[in-house]
Design an enzyme around this catalytic site. Structure first.
Site, short mmCIF file in Angstrom:
data_model
loop_
_atom_site.label_atom_id
_atom_site.label_comp_id
_atom_site.label_asym_id
_atom_site.label_seq_id
_atom_site.Cartn_x
_atom_site.Cartn_y
_atom_site.Cartn_z
N LYS A 212 -44.35 40.09 58.95
CA LYS A 212 -44.05 39.25 57.79
C LYS A 212 -43.57 40.12 56.61
O LYS A 212 -43.68 41.35 56.65
CB LYS A 212 -45.30 38.46 57.39
N TYR B 191 -40.40 55.22 26.80
CA TYR B 191 -40.70 54.06 25.95
C TYR B 191 -42.08 54.19 25.30
O TYR B 191 -43.07 54.53 25.96
CB TYR B 191 -40.70 52.78 26.80
C1 LIG Z 1 -51.14 39.50 57.12
C2 LIG Z 1 -51.93 38.91 58.22
C3 LIG Z 1 -52.28 39.67 59.34
C4 LIG Z 1 -52.06 41.17 59.40
O1 LIG Z 1 -53.01 41.77 58.54
P1 LIG Z 1 -53.15 43.34 58.36
O2 LIG Z 1 -54.34 43.49 57.50
O3 LIG Z 1 -51.89 43.78 57.70
O4 LIG Z 1 -53.31 43.96 59.70
C5 LIG Z 1 -52.89 39.03 60.41
N1 LIG Z 1 -53.18 37.71 60.34
C6 LIG Z 1 -52.90 36.96 59.27
C7 LIG Z 1 -53.26 35.52 59.26
C8 LIG Z 1 -52.27 37.53 58.16
O5 LIG Z 1 -52.01 36.78 57.09
#
Ligand SMILES: *Cc1c(COP(=O)(O)O)cnc(C)c1O
Length: 350
Positions: free
Chosen positions: A35, A244
Site C-alpha cells: 500500500k 528562516y
Molecule cells: C499496513 C497494514 C499491514 C502491514 O503492516 P506493517 O506493520 O507495515 O507490517 C497489514 N495489515 C493491515 C490491515 C494494514 O493496514
C-alpha cells in the site's frame, strides 16, 4: 542536476521477504503489503521484485492502488484491498480481479449485489476499532457471508510492535472466538504479529514495514538509500545565524553546506536543528530550519566539500531519521518525495 537520488535495493527487499517467510513457518504463507505506493518506494517495482521472490498475495489500502499493482504484476497474483468495496469501485474490482476485504454490512450488501460470485474477503474488528465487522455484526451476517465462500478472513493487531502488550493476547482470543472452526484461510499478523510467534501466524501473514527495512523487524536489511547534492558552501563567522527565523547561530567559525532537499521532498520540518546527514560515516547536523527545497548542514567535521550527503545510507537508517524527527519509519518512507531520481539496485531488472 540538483535532485537527490533515491536507490531502492530490490535484493535487500527480497531477502527481507524471505526472512519473514522463514519466521512465518512452513505451514503459513507470507503475503506482501504494498500500500501507499509500496511504502513510498514504488509499488510497481516493489511488487514485481516480491513476486519474483515468491509472494503470491498482495495487499493495498484502496482499489486505485490495486489497479497499479495489477498492471505491474499481470494476472495471477491475488490483490486484496483493505478498504473493501467502496461506492465507485465496482468496475475496477471486477475488471482487474481485485479482492475487497469487506468491512461492514453495507459493503457486504454492495459487493454481493454488484458483483455476485466475485471473490472477496472479510475483515473483522478484534479490538482496534478502526476497520472491520464487530463481533455482533459478524454473528448476524456470518452464515450469509460464509455461504458466499470468502477467500480470506482477517483482522489487524493494534499493539503488535509491543510484544508485552496484553492487547495482543486479547485480540488473538477475540479472533479465535470469531473464526475457530471456519474452513476459510485466516490472517491476523502484519510484521509485528509475525514476530510474536506461531500462535499469531494462522494461514497467511501480511508484512509491510519489515520488507522495507523498518522496525520492529530488527534483522531487516535497509532497502532505501538517499543521497542529496550540495549546492553551495559558505563559511560563517561566530554569531551569524542560518535559515528562516534565525533559529541557529554559529558559536564559532562554521562551514555550512546548502543542500538541495527540503520538506517538499519529505525531509520533515521537525528535523530542523535535530536531524543529520552523513558523509562517509561522519555525522553532519542539520542546522536551522528545514525549508521547502533546501536544508543547511554543518559540515565543519569534514576536511573537504562533499558533492552529495546521505540522508539514508550506511550512517543512518529510516528509523534513525524517524527518531530524530519524533515519528516512525513508516512516515519517513511514505513521505519520500517525487523529485528524487529513483533507481533500483539488484532485482535483475525493473
Ligand atoms: C499496513 C497494514 C499491514 C502491514 O503492516 P506493517 O506493520 O507495515 O507490517 C497489514 N495489515 C493491515 C490491515 C494494514 O493496514
Amino acid at each position: 542536476m540538483a535532485t537527490g537520488t533515491l536507490s531502492i535495493d530490490l535484493d535487500a527487499l527480497s531477502a527481507n521477504w524471505r526472512a519473514l517467510d522463514q519466521k512465518s513457518g512452513a505451514a503459513t504463507e507470507t503475503g506482501a503489503v504494498v500500500k501507499a505506493d509500496g511504502y513510498g518506494l514504488g509499488s510497481a517495482r516493489v511488487s514485481r521484485a516480491l513476486a519474483r521472490a515468491g509472494a503470491r498475495r498482495f495487499f493495498v489500502a484502496v482499489a486505485e492502488e490495486g489497479a497499479k499493482v495489477r498492471e505491474a504484476l499481470g494476472r495471477g497474483p491475488e490483490i486484496f484491498v483493505f478498504g473493501g468495496h467502496m461506492a465507485g469501485d465496482t468496475e475496477m474490482i471486477g475488471d482487474l480481479d481485485l479482492i475487497p476485504l469487506l468491512n461492514s454490512i453495507d459493503q457486504l450488501t454492495r459487493h454481493f449485489e454488484a458483483l455476485p460470485g466475485a471473490p472477496f474477503g472479510i475483515q473483522l474488528d478484534t479490538g482496534m476499532n478502526r476497520l472491520g465487522l464487530e463481533p455482533e455484526e459478524w454473528a448476524a451476517v456470518r452464515e450469509l457471508a460464509l455461504s458466499q465462500a470468502p477467500q480470506l478472513i482477517m483482522s489487524h493487531l493494534a499493539s503488535a510492535d509491543e510484544p508485552d502488550s496484553p492487547q495482543n493476547a486479547e485480540q488473538l482470543q477475540a479472533f479465535r472466538d470469531m473464526t475457530d472452526g471456519i474452513a476459510v484461510p485466516r490472517s491476523l499478523s502484519a510484521t509485528g504479529g509475525t514476530l510474536l510467534g506461531p500462535d499469531y501466524h494462522f494461514d497467511l501473514t501480511r508484512p509491510g514495514i519489515g520488507l522495507y527495512g523498518g522496525r520492529p523487524f530488527l534483522e531487516a536489511q535497509p532497502v532505501a538509500s538517499l543521497s542529496v547534492p550540495v549546492i553551495q558552501l559558505r563559511v560563517l563567522s561566530p554569531g551569524e545565524a542560518v535559515g528562516y527565523n534565525a533559529t541557529w547561530t554559529a558559536d564559532g567559525e562554521r562551514r555550512i553546506a546548502t543542500v538541495s532537499v527540503g520538506y517538499a521532498d519529505g525531509v520533515l520540518r521537525s528535523l530542523s536543528n535535530s536531524g543529520a546527514l552523513y558523509a562517509e560515516g561522519i555525522r553532519c547536523p542539520i542546522v536551522g530550519r528545514v525549508s521547502m527545497d533546501l536544508i543547511t548542514v554543518d559540515i565543519s567535521a569534514l576536511d573537504y566539500v562533499p558533492v552529495t550527503l546521505d540522508l539514508l545510507g550506511p550512517g543512518q537508517t529510516v528509523d534513525d531519521v524517524a527518531d530524530a524527527a519524533g515519528t516512525i519509519g513508516y512516515e519517513i518512507l511514505t513521505s519520500l518525495g517525487h523529485r528524487y531520481t529513483r533507481k533500483s539496485i539488484g532485482g535483475s531488472q525493473s
